[in-house]
Design an enzyme around this catalytic site. Structure first.
Site, PDB file in Angstrom:
ATOM      1  N   VAL A 467       0.647  -1.109  -0.202  1.00  0.00           N
ATOM      2  CA  VAL A 467      -0.104  -0.147  -0.074  1.00  0.00           C
ATOM      3  C   VAL A 467       0.849   1.351   0.135  1.00  0.00           C
ATOM      4  CG1 VAL A 467      -1.962  -1.147   0.961  1.00  0.00           C
ATOM      5  CG2 VAL A 467      -0.237  -0.218   2.555  1.00  0.00           C
ATOM      6  N   GLY A 468       2.255   1.265  -0.091  1.00  0.00           N
ATOM      7  CA  GLY A 468       2.876   2.186  -0.095  1.00  0.00           C
ATOM      8  C   GLY A 468       4.342   2.019   0.100  1.00  0.00           C
ATOM      9  N   GLY A 470       8.226   3.937   1.235  1.00  0.00           N
ATOM     10  CA  GLY A 470       8.892   5.186   1.556  1.00  0.00           C
ATOM     11  C   GLY A 470      10.147   5.108   1.739  1.00  0.00           C
ATOM     12  N   GLY A 471      11.026   6.056   2.078  1.00  0.00           N
ATOM     13  CA  GLY A 471      12.514   5.878   2.172  1.00  0.00           C
ATOM     14  C   GLY A 471      12.864   4.706   3.188  1.00  0.00           C
ATOM     15  N   PHE A 472      12.200   4.707   4.273  1.00  0.00           N
ATOM     16  CA  PHE A 472      12.428   3.727   5.219  1.00  0.00           C
ATOM     17  C   PHE A 472      11.990   2.032   4.984  1.00  0.00           C
ATOM     18  CE2 PHE A 472      12.078   7.356   7.776  1.00  0.00           C
ATOM     19  CZ  PHE A 472      13.455   7.609   8.094  1.00  0.00           C
ATOM     20  N   GLY A 473      11.421   2.053   3.841  1.00  0.00           N
ATOM     21  CA  GLY A 473      10.828   0.646   3.464  1.00  0.00           C
ATOM     22  C   GLY A 473       9.297   0.533   2.895  1.00  0.00           C
ATOM     23  N   VAL A 475       5.468  -0.869   2.853  1.00  0.00           N
ATOM     24  CA  VAL A 475       4.355  -1.009   3.744  1.00  0.00           C
ATOM     25  C   VAL A 475       3.306  -1.866   2.975  1.00  0.00           C
ATOM     26  CG1 VAL A 475       2.577   0.298   5.152  1.00  0.00           C
ATOM     27  CG2 VAL A 475       4.732   1.386   4.627  1.00  0.00           C
ATOM     28  N   LYS A 490       5.216  -2.141   8.066  1.00  0.00           N
ATOM     29  CA  LYS A 490       6.326  -1.621   7.511  1.00  0.00           C
ATOM     30  C   LYS A 490       7.743  -2.591   7.697  1.00  0.00           C
ATOM     31  CE  LYS A 490       7.152   2.727   7.342  1.00  0.00           C
ATOM     32  NZ  LYS A 490       7.228   3.475   6.119  1.00  0.00           N
ATOM     33  N   ASP A 585      11.760  13.594   8.168  1.00  0.00           N
ATOM     34  CA  ASP A 585      11.214  13.421   6.837  1.00  0.00           C
ATOM     35  C   ASP A 585       9.541  13.700   7.012  1.00  0.00           C
ATOM     36  OD1 ASP A 585      11.115  12.415   4.475  1.00  0.00           O
ATOM     37  OD2 ASP A 585      11.002  10.307   4.910  1.00  0.00           O
TER      38      ASP A 585
END
Length: 797
Positions: A467-468, A470-473, A475, A490, A585
């Site tokens: 579903v998404g 981001g920079g950290f991983g 989701v 996540k 962030d």
């Protein structure tokens, strides 16, 4: 008569050849030359203590650890530094030589030079009598691209061979005039990453280059064979020096950009591409396995070992891996399935229509066979007659399920990283059965559940519903075992801390509870896996509502509630927790919306959780550079005011119902195709300060909004994005300003984005060039703040 006597002598002087230019030794032995302002140093260096290889090069002069930006004799080092010299010869060339090795390097200028200059930009220039350059190091770079260096289709920056070997490596950065893009190329022929086409404002694949305070780019004569490209770094203000920065093609094939942090006296990696090291062509060599989840990107599978142990230890994996017990073709050889992998390039194959057992038998009887893969339904057998390069897990529809021929002498050889990891971790699992029970009891006090990786894999149906990202991983949506409750899982990428540190930080995050923060339900810290389990937010992230082409439309009342809720959540992180937490962030992707469209800030604490330093935090912000505060680049300490800046940029997007950076004007409305609106903040700042707030508001609202709230929120946004962090309000004050408790006046225009509005283009095609001795255009400031103050109060703190 006297005239007659001297006339032959005068004629003789004219007929004689001009006096020859004397050779001149510029540097000898350990002598060095400093550039103007002592920024760069020219001299001989060695990469390691005790090495017999010495090079003439340019490096930064005042840094504790040498940083070399140019090497002259990178192909032929000198072995006797004491007698080595840089010399301007009588024939007008620069040469590097010594008594033992002779001439090892020479400039290739077409016209003779008579003198040299070493500029403050780090450019070594050979000039003729009238001062014109006949050769310069900027036209002959090694692995580094410095500000002011003009790159053409004939210029290539080529990596070092390894960390301690400046000889030319495998990877180069080139400008391709035919495609109007930069390309990273393997061995000069195989592109594996590109910037995408030039749009007149930015490269399609590098939208962050449009942010004005990072660079000023100039593309001269694009779409022609004579195209050239250069950049400079503008100073943050009129009194400070420009930041030291450099692009470098690393020996590992990644293009990296560094900025110098004077506080820590170290280089910070600001940007890199490709982000996934496994996208670098042939990084791990033959039969090497590449994974971005490893501490080092390359590994040899059990049963294999590096071909060159010394090179492997210095992060040079290009020689790949070999079987521990010699070549294939022995009677003791057997097969093990690798799984769905892909590899770089092509491999010589033999195709047969036979059963799997016959396919294996054929391979075993062929001394050239490395392995095979077999398709059951069609009995298609492909015999690999060459070792595949840079093995990696298959993604998407491209899969090559390989079975590799292995020797079983001395051990059970299993080629397949997915099989290798459980074998390595078997001994650890027994020890952790006891500790997990203790962890569950301890974290239960915080209402945090300790999940196993298997539990979360099952909860997310094999991590299938993404579903998404981001920079950290990434989701994934999931359902907890024995429950119908949705959760967001996540999966963290490249975890930077050990297990004990990870659990300690999870404990800190789990202890943070606020109505405008996403609640952490649990986590998994098993082997190399790091996962966090959050409440699922059914309305997604704010970013999905910030497109003029999106069918989703938020009312003004909802937008204002989101802004206030987000501010309260960030203020709690800064001022309400026992330890101040800087988010690092803040952006619409990290502002989630529950079923009632209440704002929930996510990803807080992850910068510290993953051990992110400057470089790794910024590496997560790919595509979101419009939210990065200037102090990230200037080397100043990062405080809570960096989050304030990012929040201000987010407010502008919320008001305008659009993203701050839009490279493709097709995504704008018909009335908003003016060139200045590709980067929203400077235009919006001008309109807001001049009192034209209505022109900034999302036109889809059709005027249905509270004018006083819009004005207040817009003015707060401009206060938040001030260049000087000291005059930005604290988040607690921002909350009060939005609530109307603290009155607000018209803020000064932000100087950095003001330069863009003034017409000093950061985005357009420049028809000028930046040459030595001619300074590139300075920042202009053409926008002034109105003299009248806002009717709603005093300046905010």
């Amino acid at each position: 008569m006297p005239c007659t006597t001297y006339l032959p002598l005068l004629l003789l002087l004219f007929l004689l050849p001009p006096p020859s230019v004397q050779s001149k030794v510029i540097i000898k032995g350990n002598q060095t030359i400093l550039s103007f302002k002592a920024i760069f140093r020219l001299g001989f260096f060695s990469t390691t203590n005790g090495s017999s290889n010495w090079y003439l090069g340019i490096s930064y002069a005042s840094m504790p650890t040498p940083t070399h930006v140019w090497v002259a004799n990178r192909i032929r080092p000198v072995s006797d530094p004491d007698s080595s010299t840089l010399e301007l010869t009588s024939t007008g060339y620069l040469i590097v030589s010594n008594l033992r090795d002779g001439v090892v390097w020479q400039t290739d200028n077409k016209q003779p030079g008579t003198d040299f200059r070493f500029s403050e930009t780090g450019n070594l220039i050979l000039i003729n009598d009238d001062g014109s350059p006949v050769w310069q190091s900027f036209d002959n770079p090694t692995d580094t691209w410095l500000p002011g260096m003009n790159v053409t289709g004939l210029t290539a920056m080529t990596s070092w061979r390894s960390l301690f070997d400046p000889s030319p490596g495998f990877y180069s950065l080139r400008l391709s005039p035919s495609f109007n893009e930069f390309q990273l190329v393997y061995k000069g022929t195989t592109p594996y990453w590109s910037t995408g086409n030039w749009t007149g404002e930015a490269f399609v694949g590098v939208p962050e280059m449009t942010i004005p305070y990072i660079y000023r780019f100039h593309f001269v004569n694009p779409y022609t064979p004579t195209a050239s490209f250069w950049y400079i770094v503008p100073p943050l203000d009129s009194v400070s020096e420009p930041r030291l920065t450099r692009f470098m093609v690393g020996a590992n094939g990644q293009l990296k950009q560094y900025t110098w942090d004077p506080q820590t006296q170290s280089w910070n990696m600001f940007w890199l591409q490709p982000e996934d090291p496994c996208r670098v062509y042939n990084l791990c060599g033959q039969l090497g396995f590449c994974s971005s989840e490893l501490l080092k990107p390359c590994a040899c599978i059990r049963g294999f070992r590096p071909r060159n142990d010394a090179a492997w230890r210095s992060d040079d994996y290009s020689d790949g891996c070999r079987r521990e017990n010699g070549d294939s073709g022995e009677k003791s050889d057997t097969f093990e399935a690798v799984g769905d992998l892909r590899y770089d390039g092509d491999v010589k194959m033999s195709r047969l229509q036979v059963s799997k057992s016959s396919c294996a038998k054929t391979c075993l009887g062929n001394s050239s066979c490395v392995g095979f893969y077999h398709k059951e339904k069609s009995n298609l057998c492909k015999i690999l007659l060459e070792s595949p390069n840079n093995l990696k897990n298959s993604k998407g529809n491209i899969s090559k399920s390989i079975i590799i021929l292995c020797s079983v002498v001395g051990s059970i050889s299993v080629l397949g990283f997915t099989l290798l990891v459980p074998l390595i971790l078997l001994k650890r699992s027994r020890k952790r059965k006891k500790t997990r029970k203790q962890d569950e009891d301890g974290f239960a006090v915080l209402n945090l559940k300790v999940f196993s990786f298997k539990e979360l894999q099952s909860a997310t149906n094999g991590f299938s519903d993404k579903v998404g990202h981001g920079g950290f991983g990434a989701v994934f949506k999931g359902t907890l075992p024995g429950s119908s409750t949705f959760v967001a899982v996540k999966r963290l990428e490249r975890p930077g801390s050990g297990e004990s540190e990870f659990r300690a930080e999870v404990c800190t995050i789990g202890n943070i509870q606020h109505v405008n923060l996403v609640r952490l339900r649990g986590f998994c810290s098993e082997n190399l896996h790091r996962l966090l389990v959050y409440d699922y937010m059914p309305q997604g992230s704010l970013s999905s509502y910030l497109s003029r082409t999106s069918p989703k439309l938020l009312s003004w009342e909802t937008r204002f509630r989101i802004a206030l809720g987000t501010a309260k959540g960030i203020a709690y992180l800064h001022e309400g927790c026992r330890d101040c937490i800087i988010h690092c962030d803040i952006k619409p992707e990290n502002i989630l919306l529950d079923s009632d469209y209440n704002a929930k800030v996510s990803d807080f604490g992850l910068a510290k959780l993953l051990g992110r330093d400057f470089s790794r935090v910024l590496a997560t912000m790919r595509g979101t550079w419009g939210y990065v505060a200037p102090e990230w680049i200037s080397g100043l300490p990062i405080t809570t005011k960096a989050d304030v800046y990012s929040f201000g940029m987010t407010l502008l997007e919320l008001i305008g119902g659009r993203r701050n950076v839009i490279v493709n004007s097709d995504t704008l409305g018909e009335k908003e195709t003016e060139p200045e609106k590709w980067f929203f903040p400077p235009w919006a700042a001008r309109e807001i300060i001049q009192g034209n707030v209505d022109s900034v508001v999302d036109s889809r609202l059709n005027g249905e909004y509270n004018t006083e709230e819009v004005t207040r929120m817009a003015t707060v946004a401009i206060w938040c994005i001030q260049d000087n962090e000291e005059i930005r309000p604290a988040m607690g004050t921002v909350v009060k300003m939005l609530e109307g408790v603290v009155e607000v006046t018209v803020p000064p225009p932000p100087k950095l984005i003001q330069a863009l509005v003034s017409g000093d283009s950061y985005r357009g095609v420049s028809g000028t060039s930046c040459s030595e001795g001619h300074g590139c255009s300075d920042l202009n400031t053409g926008l002034s703040s109105p003299g009248s103050r806002s009717s709603f109060g005093r300046p905010s703190p």
